[in-house]
Design an enzyme around this catalytic site. Structure first.
Site, mmCIF file in Angstrom:
data_model
loop_
_atom_site.group_PDB
_atom_site.id
_atom_site.type_symbol
_atom_site.label_atom_id
_atom_site.label_comp_id
_atom_site.label_asym_id
_atom_site.label_seq_id
_atom_site.Cartn_x
_atom_site.Cartn_y
_atom_site.Cartn_z
ATOM 1 N N GLY A 1 0.725 -1.108 -0.001
ATOM 2 C CA GLY A 1 -0.057 -0.115 -0.023
ATOM 3 C C GLY A 1 1.155 1.145 0.160
ATOM 4 C CG ASN A 2 -0.339 4.718 -1.282
ATOM 5 O OD1 ASN A 2 -0.823 5.337 -0.665
ATOM 6 N ND2 ASN A 2 -0.763 3.959 -2.651
ATOM 7 N NE ARG A 3 5.046 6.329 4.617
ATOM 8 C CZ ARG A 3 5.304 6.126 5.671
ATOM 9 N NH1 ARG A 3 4.279 5.643 6.698
ATOM 10 N NH2 ARG A 3 7.048 4.973 5.677
#
Ligand code: CTP
Length: 394
Positions: A205-207
Protein backbone atom coordinates in the site's frame (compact mmCIF):
# COMPACT_ATOMS: atom_id res chain seq x y z
CA UNK A 1 -22.07 31.07 -2.68
CA UNK A 2 -25.10 32.25 -0.79
CA UNK A 3 -25.28 35.74 -2.23
CA UNK A 4 -28.63 37.33 -1.51
CA UNK A 5 -29.93 34.32 0.42
CA UNK A 6 -31.80 35.05 3.64
CA UNK A 7 -30.92 32.61 6.33
CA UNK A 8 -32.50 32.37 9.73
CA UNK A 9 -30.14 30.90 12.30
CA UNK A 10 -31.80 29.29 15.32
CA UNK A 11 -29.51 28.80 18.29
CA UNK A 12 -30.59 26.57 21.14
CA UNK A 13 -28.91 26.02 24.46
CA UNK A 14 -25.85 23.82 24.41
CA UNK A 15 -22.15 24.42 24.74
CA UNK A 16 -21.84 24.20 20.94
CA UNK A 17 -23.75 27.52 20.80
CA UNK A 18 -20.40 29.31 20.61
CA UNK A 19 -19.92 27.67 17.20
CA UNK A 20 -23.13 29.37 16.04
CA UNK A 21 -21.10 32.60 15.97
CA UNK A 22 -18.60 31.01 13.58
CA UNK A 23 -21.46 29.62 11.53
CA UNK A 24 -23.05 33.08 11.29
CA UNK A 25 -19.69 34.50 10.21
CA UNK A 26 -19.20 31.82 7.51
CA UNK A 27 -22.73 32.45 6.18
CA UNK A 28 -22.15 36.20 6.01
CA UNK A 29 -18.79 35.61 4.30
CA UNK A 30 -20.55 33.59 1.62
CA UNK A 31 -22.90 36.47 0.92
CA UNK A 32 -25.97 35.48 2.96
CA UNK A 33 -28.11 37.87 4.94
CA UNK A 34 -28.44 36.31 8.40
CA UNK A 35 -30.84 36.84 11.26
CA UNK A 36 -30.61 34.89 14.48
CA UNK A 37 -33.10 33.56 17.00
CA UNK A 38 -31.88 32.50 20.43
CA UNK A 39 -33.75 30.28 22.83
CA UNK A 40 -33.83 31.16 26.53
CA UNK A 41 -31.13 28.59 27.35
CA UNK A 42 -28.94 29.66 24.39
CA UNK A 43 -28.44 32.94 26.27
CA UNK A 44 -26.58 31.00 28.95
CA UNK A 45 -23.99 29.97 26.36
CA UNK A 46 -23.54 32.87 23.93
CA UNK A 47 -24.06 36.61 24.13
CA UNK A 48 -26.73 38.26 22.02
CA UNK A 49 -24.23 41.02 21.31
CA UNK A 50 -21.88 38.56 19.61
CA UNK A 51 -24.53 37.42 17.17
CA UNK A 52 -25.71 41.01 16.67
CA UNK A 53 -22.20 42.16 15.78
CA UNK A 54 -21.74 39.34 13.26
CA UNK A 55 -25.15 39.41 11.61
CA UNK A 56 -25.72 43.16 11.79
CA UNK A 57 -28.98 42.91 13.71
CA UNK A 58 -29.88 41.90 17.25
CA UNK A 59 -31.05 38.30 17.58
CA UNK A 60 -34.75 37.77 18.26
CA UNK A 61 -35.40 36.13 21.60
CA UNK A 62 -39.05 36.40 22.60
CA UNK A 63 -42.39 35.51 21.15
CA UNK A 64 -44.01 38.26 23.21
CA UNK A 65 -42.96 41.82 23.93
CA UNK A 66 -41.09 42.25 20.63
CA UNK A 67 -41.73 45.23 18.38
CA UNK A 68 -43.69 43.06 16.00
CA UNK A 69 -47.12 41.68 16.88
CA UNK A 70 -46.20 38.41 15.18
CA UNK A 71 -42.42 37.90 15.25
CA UNK A 72 -42.58 34.19 14.37
CA UNK A 73 -44.51 34.68 11.13
CA UNK A 74 -42.45 37.77 10.25
CA UNK A 75 -39.20 35.84 10.62
CA UNK A 76 -40.58 32.76 8.85
CA UNK A 77 -41.81 34.91 5.97
CA UNK A 78 -38.47 36.71 5.68
CA UNK A 79 -36.18 33.69 5.33
CA UNK A 80 -35.22 31.30 2.52
CA UNK A 81 -33.88 28.67 4.90
CA UNK A 82 -33.97 27.93 8.61
CA UNK A 83 -30.86 26.37 10.15
CA UNK A 84 -30.87 25.32 13.79
CA UNK A 85 -27.35 24.94 15.17
CA UNK A 86 -26.92 23.68 17.75
CA UNK A 87 -30.19 21.78 18.01
CA UNK A 88 -30.52 20.35 21.49
CA UNK A 89 -32.54 17.23 22.29
CA UNK A 90 -35.31 19.47 23.65
CA UNK A 91 -35.40 21.61 20.50
CA UNK A 92 -35.51 18.50 18.32
CA UNK A 93 -38.39 17.19 20.43
CA UNK A 94 -40.29 20.47 20.04
CA UNK A 95 -39.77 20.50 16.29
CA UNK A 96 -40.65 16.82 15.83
CA UNK A 97 -43.87 17.24 17.77
CA UNK A 98 -44.97 20.57 16.35
CA UNK A 99 -44.74 22.50 19.63
CA UNK A 100 -44.60 26.26 19.43
CA UNK A 101 -43.90 27.33 22.98
CA UNK A 102 -40.94 29.59 22.27
CA UNK A 103 -39.95 31.89 19.43
CA UNK A 104 -37.69 29.36 17.71
CA UNK A 105 -40.20 26.48 17.70
CA UNK A 106 -43.07 28.80 16.75
CA UNK A 107 -41.02 30.21 13.86
CA UNK A 108 -40.11 26.69 12.72
CA UNK A 109 -43.80 25.77 12.74
CA UNK A 110 -44.69 28.88 10.75
CA UNK A 111 -41.90 28.31 8.23
CA UNK A 112 -42.60 26.45 4.99
CA UNK A 113 -39.10 26.42 3.42
CA UNK A 114 -36.14 24.07 3.88
CA UNK A 115 -34.92 23.38 7.41
CA UNK A 116 -31.40 22.20 8.31
CA UNK A 117 -30.79 20.89 11.81
CA UNK A 118 -27.36 20.31 13.39
CA UNK A 119 -27.90 18.29 16.57
CA UNK A 120 -25.53 18.60 19.53
CA UNK A 121 -25.88 16.77 22.83
CA UNK A 122 -24.31 14.16 25.05
CA UNK A 123 -23.99 10.67 23.60
CA UNK A 124 -26.54 9.20 26.01
CA UNK A 125 -29.11 11.83 25.04
CA UNK A 126 -28.39 11.37 21.33
CA UNK A 127 -28.72 7.59 21.53
CA UNK A 128 -31.92 7.62 23.60
CA UNK A 129 -34.80 5.99 21.73
CA UNK A 130 -36.83 9.19 22.30
CA UNK A 131 -34.24 11.34 20.48
CA UNK A 132 -33.81 8.79 17.70
CA UNK A 133 -37.61 8.71 17.32
CA UNK A 134 -37.70 12.49 17.04
CA UNK A 135 -34.86 12.38 14.52
CA UNK A 136 -36.79 9.88 12.39
CA UNK A 137 -39.90 12.09 12.58
CA UNK A 138 -37.92 15.15 11.52
CA UNK A 139 -36.37 13.29 8.59
CA UNK A 140 -39.78 11.99 7.55
CA UNK A 141 -40.98 15.61 7.58
CA UNK A 142 -38.19 16.49 5.12
CA UNK A 143 -35.89 18.18 7.61
CA UNK A 144 -32.21 17.96 6.59
CA UNK A 145 -29.78 16.95 9.31
CA UNK A 146 -26.01 17.50 9.53
CA UNK A 147 -24.07 15.39 12.03
CA UNK A 148 -23.60 15.01 14.87
CA UNK A 149 -20.05 13.70 14.74
CA UNK A 150 -18.01 11.86 17.31
CA UNK A 151 -15.60 13.88 19.43
CA UNK A 152 -15.04 15.87 22.60
CA UNK A 153 -18.26 16.84 24.41
CA UNK A 154 -19.04 19.14 27.32
CA UNK A 155 -17.65 18.11 30.71
CA UNK A 156 -14.70 16.22 29.24
CA UNK A 157 -16.81 13.41 27.78
CA UNK A 158 -16.22 12.00 24.35
CA UNK A 159 -18.42 10.22 21.80
CA UNK A 160 -21.12 10.78 19.18
CA UNK A 161 -23.12 13.96 19.79
CA UNK A 162 -20.66 16.71 18.94
CA UNK A 163 -22.05 19.33 16.56
CA UNK A 164 -20.63 19.30 13.02
CA UNK A 165 -18.17 22.05 12.22
CA UNK A 166 -19.63 25.31 10.82
CA UNK A 167 -18.02 24.69 7.39
CA UNK A 168 -19.89 21.39 7.07
CA UNK A 169 -23.16 23.04 8.04
CA UNK A 170 -22.59 25.77 5.44
CA UNK A 171 -21.93 23.07 2.83
CA UNK A 172 -25.19 21.35 3.74
CA UNK A 173 -27.04 24.66 3.43
CA UNK A 174 -25.52 25.33 0.01
CA UNK A 175 -26.51 21.87 -1.16
CA UNK A 176 -30.08 22.24 0.14
CA UNK A 177 -30.50 25.64 -1.49
CA UNK A 178 -29.01 24.31 -4.73
CA UNK A 179 -28.35 26.51 -7.71
CA UNK A 180 -24.59 26.29 -7.12
CA UNK A 181 -22.06 26.98 -9.84
CA UNK A 182 -21.76 23.24 -10.55
CA UNK A 183 -25.43 22.36 -10.47
CA UNK A 184 -26.21 19.98 -13.32
CA UNK A 185 -22.51 18.93 -13.54
CA UNK A 186 -21.69 15.25 -13.03
CA UNK A 187 -18.40 14.67 -11.30
CA UNK A 188 -16.32 11.62 -10.45
CA UNK A 189 -13.48 11.84 -7.93
CA UNK A 190 -11.06 9.11 -6.87
CA UNK A 191 -9.33 9.21 -3.50
CA UNK A 192 -7.13 7.23 -1.15
CA UNK A 193 -4.36 4.72 -1.68
CA UNK A 194 -5.07 1.30 -3.14
CA UNK A 195 -4.11 -1.85 -1.23
CA UNK A 196 -2.85 -4.84 -3.18
CA UNK A 197 -3.12 -8.11 -1.26
CA UNK A 198 -0.07 -10.28 -0.65
CA UNK A 199 -2.05 -12.76 1.44
CA UNK A 200 -5.34 -12.48 3.43
CA UNK A 201 -3.72 -10.25 6.07
CA UNK A 202 -1.00 -8.29 4.28
CA UNK A 203 -0.98 -5.84 1.43
CA UNK A 204 1.23 -3.52 -0.57
CA UNK A 205 0.00 0.00 0.00
CA UNK A 206 0.96 3.63 0.32
CA UNK A 207 0.51 6.48 2.77
CA UNK A 208 -2.34 8.32 1.02
CA UNK A 209 -5.06 9.30 3.52
CA UNK A 210 -7.75 10.18 0.96
CA UNK A 211 -8.20 13.65 2.51
CA UNK A 212 -7.38 15.64 -0.64
CA UNK A 213 -9.72 13.68 -2.92
CA UNK A 214 -12.47 13.73 -0.32
CA UNK A 215 -12.13 17.54 -0.05
CA UNK A 216 -12.41 17.80 -3.85
CA UNK A 217 -15.62 15.72 -3.77
CA UNK A 218 -17.08 17.72 -0.86
CA UNK A 219 -16.36 21.03 -2.52
CA UNK A 220 -17.98 19.90 -5.79
CA UNK A 221 -21.10 18.76 -3.90
CA UNK A 222 -21.22 22.06 -2.03
CA UNK A 223 -21.25 23.79 -5.42
CA UNK A 224 -24.23 21.72 -6.50
CA UNK A 225 -22.56 18.98 -8.57
CA UNK A 226 -23.79 15.40 -8.67
CA UNK A 227 -20.74 13.68 -7.20
CA UNK A 228 -19.50 10.09 -7.04
CA UNK A 229 -16.43 9.44 -4.90
CA UNK A 230 -14.56 6.20 -5.59
CA UNK A 231 -12.34 5.76 -2.57
CA UNK A 232 -10.34 3.39 -0.42
CA UNK A 233 -10.62 5.75 2.54
CA UNK A 234 -13.86 5.80 4.46
CA UNK A 235 -13.67 9.36 5.77
CA UNK A 236 -16.78 11.27 6.89
CA UNK A 237 -18.34 12.83 3.83
CA UNK A 238 -21.51 14.80 3.08
CA UNK A 239 -24.67 12.78 2.37
CA UNK A 240 -24.79 14.53 -0.99
CA UNK A 241 -21.75 12.57 -2.21
CA UNK A 242 -22.36 9.02 -3.51
CA UNK A 243 -19.50 6.93 -2.14
CA UNK A 244 -18.16 3.74 -3.76
CA UNK A 245 -15.65 2.00 -1.52
CA UNK A 246 -12.94 -0.06 -3.23
CA UNK A 247 -9.67 -1.60 -2.14
CA UNK A 248 -7.44 -2.59 -5.05
CA UNK A 249 -6.32 -0.85 -8.25
CA UNK A 250 -8.38 -3.36 -10.27
CA UNK A 251 -11.52 -2.58 -8.25
CA UNK A 252 -10.86 1.14 -8.57
CA UNK A 253 -10.33 0.80 -12.32
CA UNK A 254 -13.68 -0.99 -12.72
CA UNK A 255 -15.51 1.53 -10.56
CA UNK A 256 -13.98 4.52 -12.37
CA UNK A 257 -14.17 3.22 -15.93
CA UNK A 258 -17.80 2.12 -15.49
CA UNK A 259 -18.74 5.68 -14.64
CA UNK A 260 -16.49 8.02 -16.59
CA UNK A 261 -18.62 7.70 -19.74
CA UNK A 262 -21.39 9.47 -17.87
CA UNK A 263 -19.57 12.29 -16.13
CA UNK A 264 -18.56 15.79 -17.20
CA UNK A 265 -15.47 16.06 -14.99
CA UNK A 266 -13.18 13.40 -13.49
CA UNK A 267 -10.62 14.31 -10.86
CA UNK A 268 -8.41 11.31 -10.15
CA UNK A 269 -6.67 12.08 -6.89
CA UNK A 270 -6.14 8.49 -5.75
CA UNK A 271 -2.65 7.14 -5.17
CA UNK A 272 -2.95 3.99 -7.24
CA UNK A 273 -0.39 1.23 -6.79
CA UNK A 274 1.56 0.77 -10.00
CA UNK A 275 2.29 -2.88 -9.24
CA UNK A 276 0.52 -5.68 -7.43
CA UNK A 277 1.56 -9.16 -6.35
CA UNK A 278 0.89 -11.48 -9.27
CA UNK A 279 -0.78 -14.13 -7.12
CA UNK A 280 -2.01 -13.24 -3.65
CA UNK A 281 -1.53 -16.25 -1.35
CA UNK A 282 -4.85 -17.85 -0.40
CA UNK A 283 -3.77 -18.42 3.18
CA UNK A 284 -1.54 -16.49 5.57
CA UNK A 285 2.15 -16.68 4.70
CA UNK A 286 4.09 -18.18 7.60
CA UNK A 287 7.30 -16.84 9.05
CA UNK A 288 8.69 -20.36 9.32
CA UNK A 289 8.40 -20.74 5.54
CA UNK A 290 10.92 -17.93 5.07
CA UNK A 291 10.66 -14.73 3.02
CA UNK A 292 8.18 -15.14 0.17
CA UNK A 293 9.15 -14.58 -3.40
CA UNK A 294 6.53 -11.97 -4.33
CA UNK A 295 6.43 -11.37 -8.05
CA UNK A 296 4.90 -8.03 -8.99
CA UNK A 297 2.91 -7.29 -12.13
CA UNK A 298 1.60 -3.90 -13.37
CA UNK A 299 -1.85 -2.64 -12.41
CA UNK A 300 -4.03 -0.85 -14.96
CA UNK A 301 -3.30 2.85 -15.46
CA UNK A 302 -6.74 4.17 -14.59
CA UNK A 303 -6.04 7.73 -15.66
CA UNK A 304 -4.67 6.63 -19.04
CA UNK A 305 -7.79 4.51 -19.54
CA UNK A 306 -10.03 7.54 -19.01
CA UNK A 307 -7.79 9.77 -21.14
CA UNK A 308 -8.13 7.36 -24.08
CA UNK A 309 -11.94 7.26 -23.96
CA UNK A 310 -13.76 8.81 -26.91
CA UNK A 311 -15.50 11.93 -25.67
CA UNK A 312 -13.60 11.79 -22.38
CA UNK A 313 -14.64 14.01 -19.47
CA UNK A 314 -12.64 17.08 -18.45
CA UNK A 315 -9.76 15.25 -16.80
CA UNK A 316 -7.60 16.26 -13.87
CA UNK A 317 -4.87 13.98 -12.55
CA UNK A 318 -2.72 14.22 -9.46
CA UNK A 319 0.98 13.50 -9.18
CA UNK A 320 2.58 12.63 -5.90
CA UNK A 321 6.27 13.42 -6.27
CA UNK A 322 9.06 12.80 -3.78
CA UNK A 323 10.89 16.02 -4.60
CA UNK A 324 10.07 19.13 -6.64
CA UNK A 325 6.60 19.03 -8.22
CA UNK A 326 8.14 20.16 -11.52
CA UNK A 327 9.35 16.58 -11.93
CA UNK A 328 5.81 15.85 -13.10
CA UNK A 329 6.03 18.09 -16.19
CA UNK A 330 6.65 15.15 -18.49
CA UNK A 331 3.79 13.25 -16.88
CA UNK A 332 1.30 16.06 -17.63
CA UNK A 333 2.01 15.76 -21.35
CA UNK A 334 2.16 11.96 -21.36
CA UNK A 335 -1.03 11.36 -19.38
CA UNK A 336 -3.49 13.11 -21.72
CA UNK A 337 -5.04 15.22 -18.96
CA UNK A 338 -6.34 18.77 -18.99
CA UNK A 339 -3.95 19.44 -16.14
CA UNK A 340 -2.12 17.74 -13.31
CA UNK A 341 -2.06 18.75 -9.66
CA UNK A 342 1.41 17.88 -8.43
CA UNK A 343 2.82 18.00 -4.96
CA UNK A 344 5.98 17.09 -3.14
CA UNK A 345 4.81 14.59 -0.55
CA UNK A 346 8.07 14.83 1.38
CA UNK A 347 7.28 18.42 2.52
CA UNK A 348 5.83 18.68 6.04
CA UNK A 349 2.84 20.82 4.94
CA UNK A 350 1.93 18.86 1.80
CA UNK A 351 0.96 15.39 0.79
CA UNK A 352 -0.17 12.29 2.59
CA UNK A 353 -2.11 12.59 5.84
CA UNK A 354 -1.69 16.35 6.33
CA UNK A 355 -4.60 18.79 6.47
CA UNK A 356 -2.75 21.29 4.28
CA UNK A 357 -1.30 20.99 0.82
CA UNK A 358 1.07 22.91 -1.41
CA UNK A 359 0.44 22.09 -5.03
CA UNK A 360 1.68 23.07 -8.46
CA UNK A 361 -0.67 23.04 -11.42
CA UNK A 362 1.05 21.55 -14.44
CA UNK A 363 -0.38 21.80 -17.93
CA UNK A 364 0.42 19.50 -20.85
CA UNK A 365 2.19 22.50 -22.46
CA UNK A 366 4.66 22.45 -19.56
CA UNK A 367 3.32 25.68 -18.01
CA UNK A 368 3.35 25.52 -14.23
CA UNK A 369 1.59 27.53 -11.54
CA UNK A 370 2.69 27.11 -7.94
CA UNK A 371 -0.01 27.69 -5.32
CA UNK A 372 0.80 28.67 -1.73
CA UNK A 373 0.22 26.32 1.18
CA UNK A 374 -3.51 26.10 1.94
CA UNK A 375 -5.91 23.75 3.68
CA UNK A 376 -6.88 20.83 1.48
CA UNK A 377 -10.39 22.25 1.29
CA UNK A 378 -9.04 25.60 0.08
CA UNK A 379 -6.98 23.80 -2.54
CA UNK A 380 -10.17 21.98 -3.59
CA UNK A 381 -12.07 25.28 -3.87
CA UNK A 382 -9.36 26.88 -6.01
CA UNK A 383 -9.21 23.74 -8.13
CA UNK A 384 -12.92 23.93 -8.85
CA UNK A 385 -12.62 27.66 -9.66
CA UNK A 386 -9.95 26.69 -12.19
CA UNK A 387 -11.92 23.77 -13.67
CA UNK A 388 -15.08 25.91 -13.95
CA UNK A 389 -13.08 28.68 -15.65
CA UNK A 390 -11.40 26.32 -18.14
CA UNK A 391 -14.64 24.54 -19.02
CA UNK A 392 -16.44 27.83 -19.52
CA UNK A 393 -13.75 29.11 -21.90
CA UNK A 394 -13.37 25.92 -23.94
N1 CTP B 1 -2.82 6.67 -11.76
C1 CTP B 1 -3.76 5.80 -12.24
N2 CTP B 1 -3.50 4.47 -12.30
C2 CTP B 1 -2.30 3.99 -11.90
C3 CTP B 1 -1.32 4.88 -11.41
C4 CTP B 1 -1.60 6.22 -11.35
O1 CTP B 1 -4.84 6.25 -12.62
N3 CTP B 1 -2.08 2.68 -11.95
C5 CTP B 1 -3.16 8.10 -11.72
C6 CTP B 1 -3.22 8.70 -10.34
O2 CTP B 1 -4.55 8.65 -9.80
C7 CTP B 1 -2.82 10.14 -10.60
C8 CTP B 1 -1.89 10.05 -11.82
O3 CTP B 1 -2.14 8.77 -12.41
O4 CTP B 1 -3.93 10.94 -10.97
C9 CTP B 1 -0.44 10.15 -11.54
O5 CTP B 1 -0.06 9.19 -10.57
P1 CTP B 1 1.46 8.99 -10.19
O6 CTP B 1 1.57 7.85 -9.26
O7 CTP B 1 2.05 10.32 -9.79
O8 CTP B 1 2.09 8.67 -11.62
P2 CTP B 1 2.54 7.35 -12.30
O9 CTP B 1 2.01 7.38 -13.69
O10 CTP B 1 2.21 6.16 -11.50
O11 CTP B 1 4.10 7.59 -12.37
P3 CTP B 1 5.25 7.33 -11.27
O12 CTP B 1 4.63 6.57 -10.12
O13 CTP B 1 6.26 6.58 -12.02
O14 CTP B 1 5.73 8.70 -10.87
Amino acid sequence: MLTGRRILLGVSGGVAAFKAAYLARRLVERGAEVRAIMTRSAREFIGAQTLAAITGSPPSEDLFGADSVSPHTDLAGWSDLLVIAPATAATMARLANGLSDDLLSATALAFVGPVVVAPAMHTEMWEQPATQRNLALLKADGVHTVGPVSGALAGGDEGPGRMSEPEEIVDAIEIVLGGGALSGTRVLVSAGGTREPIDPVRYLGNRSSGKMGTAVAEEAAARGAEVTLVTTAELPVSDAVAVVVVETADEMADAVWNRTGEVDVAVLAAAVADFKPQDAAGSKLRRASGPPDVKLVPTPDILAGVASQDDRPFLVGFAAEAGPAEQAVGKAAAKGVDFLVANDVTLPDAGFGTDTNRVTIIRPTGDTDEWPVMSKRQVAARLWDLIQGERASS
